[in-house]
Motif scaffolding. Structure first.
Motif: not given
Length: 336
Positions: A184, A186, A276-277, A280
């Motif tokens: 991950s 992020v 960027h997430t 999520s």
């Protein structure tokens, strides 16, 4: 004690040596030392290429850690790389269960990477830039035991001292850690916690209450760290009232050796970005928590020198011309 792992190569593996070397380069990252408390150094000997890589961790204070990397006979790397990490930790008694288990205490951490951009030798108050102070990190253990680095010897016999100018790293996305890195990527800072992971260890369980609990704590730590960096930023120009009235962990770095340079643009670049997430749940929850707190903090300074909160509107129209590289998405999320 030492742990040695030897990987003899068979015929099939040797035929895929380039791919194997690439995998080792990716895995043997100095950041691995950050949260493995009992591991102080790592060394990789590539006998096929005749190259050696060594990473050495040294705590400078309870909030700053130095990692020295030495690359021997590796044309793709600088021989010496030194990075410093500002790490805020929180050890607490969790209010949630971890996979139906009661956990007495756990710890989360948020870490920011700082790079040395210049070294200067100061003599009688006058400074001059120097290219290299330390020649190398010792590779042999016997040599390491007798090591005495130039950084340890802050003042030389001629009365001069070496000052390292540091800038925060805000250009790359860094992994979420559960002691070891996940896939991950992020944020532009590291979050470490005892997260519950998928079976592949590549990602966090999105809907787990334990993970949300740890991430909320990490968001609070992140905000505290950002406030300290803003305090340090404005203190570079003149003495200002501090936002964070608690203990100043950021200042626990020897100012006679390290000179941290912070710009408002760099600090803003560390803000987490929704782009960027994606979708999520857990990371967007982190962002909402962070922005919700920062909107009410006097992190900016107006033209008359007063500290102002972002949602006052002062910077909604004024900030972009001064900091054009700051993504507009970040600006409007952080200004209410």
């Amino acid at each position: 004690f030492n742990t040695i792992i030897r990987l003899p190569l068979d015929v099939v593996t040797k035929s895929n040596l380039a791919k194997l070397n690439s995998s080792f380069d990716e895995a043997f990252d100095p950041k691995l030392l950050l949260f493995l408390n009992k591991v102080q150094n790592m060394q990789l000997d590539d006998r096929c290429k005749g190259q050696t890589t060594k990473h050495v961790k040294r705590p400078l204070s309870d909030s700053w850690t130095q990692i020295m990397s030495n690359y021997v006979d590796n044309p793709r790397k600088d021989p010496i790389k030194e990075t410093l990490w500002f790490i805020r930790r929180d050890k607490f008694a969790p209010s949630k269960k971890r996979a139906k288990l009661d956990v007495d205490t756990t710890e989360v951490a948020v870490a920011f990477q700082f790079n040395i951009v210049k070294k200067s030798r100061v003599v009688n108050g006058r400074s001059g830039e120097i290219e290299n102070v330390r020649e190398r990190v010792p590779v042999d253990e016997d040599e390491e035991a007798n090591e005495e680095s130039d950084e340890d010897c802050v003042e030389d016999s001629d009365g001069s001292s070496v000052v390292h100018e540091l800038n925060v790293e805000c250009d790359q996305l860094l992994p979420i850690y559960a002691f070891l890195p996940t896939r991950s990527l992020v944020f532009k800072f590291v979050i470490q916690g005892d997260f519950l992971l998928s079976s592949s260890r590549e990602s966090l369980h999105e809907d787990d209450a334990w993970n949300h609990h740890l991430m909320d704590r990490a968001a609070d730590l992140y905000v505290e760290a950002m406030l300290e960096m803003f305090d340090a930023r404005w203190a570079q120009d003149s003495e200002q009232n501090c936002i964070n009235e608690g203990e100043k962990y950021f200042n626990k770095l020897d100012s006679g050796v390290y000179d941290v340079k912070l710009t408002t643009k760099d600090i803003l670049s560390l803000l987490p970005r929704p782009s960027h997430t994606g979708t999520s749940v857990i990371f967007n929850r982190f962002i909402e928590h962070v922005y919700g707190r920062l909107k009410e903090m006097p992190i900016f300074r107006s033209r008359d020198g007063k500290r102002v909160v972002p949602c006052s509107g002062v910077y909604r129209t004024d900030l972009l011309p001064f900091y054009p590289t700051v993504n507009e998405e970040i600006l409007f999320n952080s200004t209410g």
